[in-house]
Design an enzyme around this catalytic site. Structure first.
Site, short mmCIF file in Angstrom:
data_model
loop_
_atom_site.label_atom_id
_atom_site.label_comp_id
_atom_site.label_asym_id
_atom_site.label_seq_id
_atom_site.Cartn_x
_atom_site.Cartn_y
_atom_site.Cartn_z
N ARG A 1 -42.60 -84.56 -42.58
CA ARG A 1 -42.68 -83.13 -42.91
C ARG A 1 -41.31 -82.68 -43.42
O ARG A 1 -40.37 -82.53 -42.64
CB ARG A 1 -43.09 -82.32 -41.67
N ARG B 1 -38.91 -79.93 -45.00
CA ARG B 1 -38.79 -78.49 -45.12
C ARG B 1 -37.34 -78.12 -45.41
O ARG B 1 -36.41 -78.75 -44.90
CB ARG B 1 -39.24 -77.80 -43.83
#
Length: 340
Positions: free
Chosen positions: A158, A160
């Site tokens: 993930r 970000r």
């Protein structure tokens, strides 16, 4: 200021992943805001407070004073009205505007914002340029970097962008990835006794296995079916997504992750309460953050702020000593005991 105890506000709070990260380093939340009522229900069950609603309708002056602003703000396309340029037009139609207006009025010592990695490249980089320019125009020293949850202890790829800012000229470096020995694996987070309702139908399972890129891939794995229909196994989850299909990710091509597993993939503790149905937890975890990433950033921010304060105190102390030395050696200086 004592950074062992500080206050923060939790904007676009979701289910409180960012809050958990900053509470872990001594922070106290004094205000939270979240638009989605289902997320508010989960938030209230775990933090015993119901977040205020739509931040666009909350005047900044009504928010309690705080030290750090936190927000995983939604990214909408920036709108420039006509050919006009300037403060209001550049940010019109975006929720970043609400972060900006609160920073402008409340002037906290620091902030941390989280968003999708594509924010950097959106509109050929113009969107991020506008955001950074406006934050710097408010007087903040801004740092930004894309971090991957895989590097900070959870089995989820993930990526970000994290944007950090300080009113003072604080020197900041983003946290280094944790040691491999400290990272949780799928085996660490998967449940052993799983209800049959999470298992997919035989036709789905067989179809997925037929398209599995590596049919000898060791278990446990999580497979991800991409847009072209190919099925790729990994020893970690792809990024959880709020709007993904029911079978977006499957464990061993047999079943969907449970509610608890979804939370564990994001690094939430097992003490975290589940009070909404599966579909809503799936959406909420997909919209949330990887808690260990936020914890690492929070720890680094507080360390940097403490180091800045210590350096300033030392500098001011030395300046006071020098000033006192000059006064004593001034020929016009008269000690108090000689003044009647």
């Amino acid at each position: 200021m004592n950074w062992n105890n500080f206050t923060f506000i939790d904007l676009f709070a979701g289910i409180g992943g960012i809050r958990l990260g900053f509470e872990s380093v001594g922070g106290k939340c004094v205000f939270s805001s979240e638009f989605d009522e289902d997320a508010c229900k989960t938030y209230e069950a775990n933090f015993h407070e119901h977040p205020a609603g739509d931040i666009t309708k909350i005047p900044a002056w009504t928010i309690p004073d705080f030290d750090i602003l936190l927000g995983g703000f939604p990214c909408q396309a920036f709108s420039i009205i006509g050919k006009k340029e300037g403060f209001a037009n550049e940010t019109c139609g975006t929720l970043f505007f609400d972060i900006e207006r609160i920073l402008k009025i409340k002037r906290p010592k620091a902030f941390m914002l989280e968003n999708v990695r594509n924010l950097v490249s959106h509109d050929n980089g113009k969107t991020f340029h506008v955001i950074r320019t406006h934050l710097e125009a408010l007087g903040y020293h801004v740092y930004a970097q894309v971090l991957n949850a895989l590097d900070y202890g959870v089995p989820q790829k993930r990526e970000r962008i994290i944007i950090v800012g300080f009113l003072d000229d604080v020197k900041f470096e983003f946290p280094e990835p944790v040691e491999l020995s400290e990272r949780k694996t799928l085996s660490d987070i998967l449940e052993t006794d799983v209800d049959e309702k999470y298992y997919v139908r035989d036709e789905i399972r067989l179809s997925r296995l037929e398209r599995l890129k590596d049919k000898n891939y060791p278990k446990p794995y999580i497979s991800h079916e991409n847009m072209s229909g190919s099925n790729t196994p990994h020893p970690y989850s792809s990024a959880l997504r709020a709007g993904a299909s029911a079978n977006y990710i499957l464990i061993n091509d047999e079943r969907r992750p449970t509610e608890r597993e979804l939370l564990r993939i994001q690094g939430f503790p097992d003490t975290y309460k589940i009070v909404v149905p599966y579909g809503k937890i799936k959406k909420q975890t997909g919209n949330s953050v990887a808690v260990p990433v936020i914890k690492a950033v929070a720890k680094q921010m507080i360390t940097s702020l403490k180091e800045y304060n210590a350096a300033e105190e030392k500098k001011n102390g030395n300046a006071a000593k020098i000033k006192g030395f000059k006064a004593v050696n001034n020929p016009d200086y008269i000690p108090l005991e000689y003044i009647s």
